[in-house]
Motif scaffolding. Structure first.
Motif, mmCIF file in Angstrom:
data_model
loop_
_atom_site.group_PDB
_atom_site.id
_atom_site.type_symbol
_atom_site.label_atom_id
_atom_site.label_comp_id
_atom_site.label_asym_id
_atom_site.label_seq_id
_atom_site.Cartn_x
_atom_site.Cartn_y
_atom_site.Cartn_z
ATOM 1 N N THR A 199 10.408 45.327 -32.160
ATOM 2 C CA THR A 199 9.149 44.608 -31.247
ATOM 3 C C THR A 199 8.438 45.773 -30.950
ATOM 4 O O THR A 199 7.048 45.738 -30.774
ATOM 5 C CB THR A 199 9.955 44.038 -30.013
ATOM 6 O OG1 THR A 199 10.725 43.209 -30.679
ATOM 7 C CG2 THR A 199 8.847 43.192 -29.280
ATOM 8 N N GLY A 258 24.231 45.375 -30.741
ATOM 9 C CA GLY A 258 23.506 46.197 -31.975
ATOM 10 C C GLY A 258 21.954 45.384 -32.099
ATOM 11 O O GLY A 258 21.080 46.176 -32.556
ATOM 12 N N SER A 259 22.085 44.164 -32.282
ATOM 13 C CA SER A 259 21.138 42.988 -32.546
ATOM 14 C C SER A 259 20.077 43.443 -31.601
ATOM 15 O O SER A 259 18.809 43.548 -32.092
ATOM 16 C CB SER A 259 21.297 41.719 -32.944
ATOM 17 O OG SER A 259 22.468 41.614 -33.881
ATOM 18 N N LEU A 260 20.607 43.303 -30.388
ATOM 19 C CA LEU A 260 19.240 43.367 -29.390
ATOM 20 C C LEU A 260 18.609 44.822 -29.414
ATOM 21 O O LEU A 260 17.525 44.893 -29.115
ATOM 22 C CB LEU A 260 20.114 43.495 -27.810
ATOM 23 C CG LEU A 260 20.338 41.887 -27.490
ATOM 24 C CD1 LEU A 260 21.065 41.932 -26.226
ATOM 25 C CD2 LEU A 260 19.117 41.097 -27.326
ATOM 26 N N ASP A 261 19.373 45.773 -29.906
ATOM 27 C CA ASP A 261 18.828 47.028 -30.199
ATOM 28 C C ASP A 261 17.806 47.254 -31.200
ATOM 29 O O ASP A 261 16.563 47.842 -30.715
ATOM 30 C CB ASP A 261 20.028 48.107 -30.334
ATOM 31 C CG ASP A 261 20.217 49.201 -29.542
ATOM 32 O OD1 ASP A 261 19.274 49.690 -28.626
ATOM 33 O OD2 ASP A 261 21.058 50.163 -29.755
ATOM 34 N N ILE A 262 18.226 46.543 -32.139
ATOM 35 C CA ILE A 262 17.459 46.597 -33.400
ATOM 36 C C ILE A 262 16.042 45.730 -32.963
ATOM 37 O O ILE A 262 15.027 45.891 -33.137
ATOM 38 C CB ILE A 262 17.950 46.083 -34.531
ATOM 39 C CG1 ILE A 262 19.115 47.019 -35.138
ATOM 40 C CG2 ILE A 262 16.978 45.695 -35.793
ATOM 41 C CD1 ILE A 262 19.834 46.422 -36.061
ATOM 42 N N VAL A 263 16.318 44.717 -32.657
ATOM 43 C CA VAL A 263 15.067 43.650 -32.155
ATOM 44 C C VAL A 263 14.318 44.266 -31.269
ATOM 45 O O VAL A 263 12.967 44.211 -31.250
ATOM 46 C CB VAL A 263 15.487 42.385 -31.537
ATOM 47 C CG1 VAL A 263 14.363 41.573 -30.923
ATOM 48 C CG2 VAL A 263 16.130 41.642 -32.651
ATOM 49 N N TRP A 315 30.408 40.526 -29.789
ATOM 50 C CA TRP A 315 29.568 41.329 -28.920
ATOM 51 C C TRP A 315 29.033 42.637 -29.414
ATOM 52 O O TRP A 315 27.919 42.886 -29.042
ATOM 53 C CB TRP A 315 30.335 41.385 -27.601
ATOM 54 C CG TRP A 315 30.758 40.030 -26.740
ATOM 55 C CD1 TRP A 315 31.989 39.539 -26.588
ATOM 56 C CD2 TRP A 315 29.975 39.346 -26.165
ATOM 57 N NE1 TRP A 315 31.826 38.457 -25.984
ATOM 58 C CE2 TRP A 315 30.658 38.271 -25.581
ATOM 59 C CE3 TRP A 315 28.305 39.386 -26.045
ATOM 60 C CZ2 TRP A 315 29.975 37.032 -25.025
ATOM 61 C CZ3 TRP A 315 27.964 38.407 -25.105
ATOM 62 C CH2 TRP A 315 28.774 37.163 -24.695
ATOM 63 N N ALA A 322 27.486 48.992 -28.537
ATOM 64 C CA ALA A 322 27.941 48.305 -29.696
ATOM 65 C C ALA A 322 29.163 48.813 -30.205
ATOM 66 O O ALA A 322 30.066 48.104 -30.559
ATOM 67 C CB ALA A 322 26.761 48.070 -30.479
ATOM 68 N N VAL A 324 28.054 43.095 -32.394
ATOM 69 C CA VAL A 324 26.874 42.593 -33.246
ATOM 70 C C VAL A 324 25.809 42.173 -32.227
ATOM 71 O O VAL A 324 24.555 42.533 -32.609
ATOM 72 C CB VAL A 324 27.119 41.398 -34.042
ATOM 73 C CG1 VAL A 324 26.108 40.736 -34.778
ATOM 74 C CG2 VAL A 324 28.113 41.939 -35.203
ATOM 75 N N VAL A 325 25.943 41.424 -31.161
ATOM 76 C CA VAL A 325 24.711 41.097 -30.338
ATOM 77 C C VAL A 325 24.180 42.290 -29.564
ATOM 78 O O VAL A 325 22.959 42.471 -29.700
ATOM 79 C CB VAL A 325 25.333 40.034 -29.216
ATOM 80 C CG1 VAL A 325 24.515 39.742 -27.955
ATOM 81 C CG2 VAL A 325 25.928 38.617 -29.684
#
Length: 155
Positions: free
Chosen positions: A97, A88-93, A83, A72, A85-86
């Motif tokens: 989870t 980094g967001s996957l990381d956070i999600v 990309w 990221a 943000v995508v």
């Protein structure tokens, strides 16, 4: 109705075993001690294995998290903020989870208390009524002669 619980027979039964076969009580107690030692060794090995699996999973997860965070940052640095943000967001999600699902599941495998109870010395009882007894199997002959097909005795 007599009830007994534990891996060993009750003391009166041990005395009876000893009277029938001298040394039997010591052998029965030694057998129970070996079984307990074996069970403890298995439990210890299982705990060590679960700890190793958990530790390796945490290391792998941390590595994957670091790689995604680095990706990221790299994507943001080379001019692809969308990309970045995508990624980094996957990381956070993924992290959220894992924590949420881990809390719901309790973080531990369910235990089977019934099998543990039976293994550790299930309650043994003597039936009061004949209908409570286990069905009787036909006696097997040890002299090598097969019984008649109608179940009768030989002539």
């Amino acid at each position: 109705m007599q009830r007994h619980r534990g891996p060993l027979p009750d003391p009166q039964q041990l005395v009876e075993y000893e009277n029938v076969l001298p040394g039997a009580a010591d052998r029965i107690i030694a057998m129970a001690e070996r079984e307990q030692r074996h069970r403890h060794d298995l439990q210890q090995a299982g705990l060590k294995q679960r700890f190793a699996i958990t530790r390796n999973g945490q290391r792998s997860g941390l590595t994957a998290l670091a790689i995604m965070a680095a990706l990221a940052a790299y994507l943001g640095n080379i001019g692809h903020p969308g990309w970045a943000v995508v990624a980094g967001s996957l990381d956070i999600v993924a992290v959220v989870t894992i924590f949420v699902v881990g809390k719901r599941l309790g973080g531990d495998a369910p235990t089977d208390r019934a099998s543990a109870e039976n293994r550790d010395g299930a309650e043994q009882r003597t039936p009061e009524r004949p209908e409570e007894e286990a069905p009787q199997l036909p006696q097997q002959r040890t002299d090598g002669v097969a019984p008649d097909s109608d179940g009768g005795s030989e002539a």
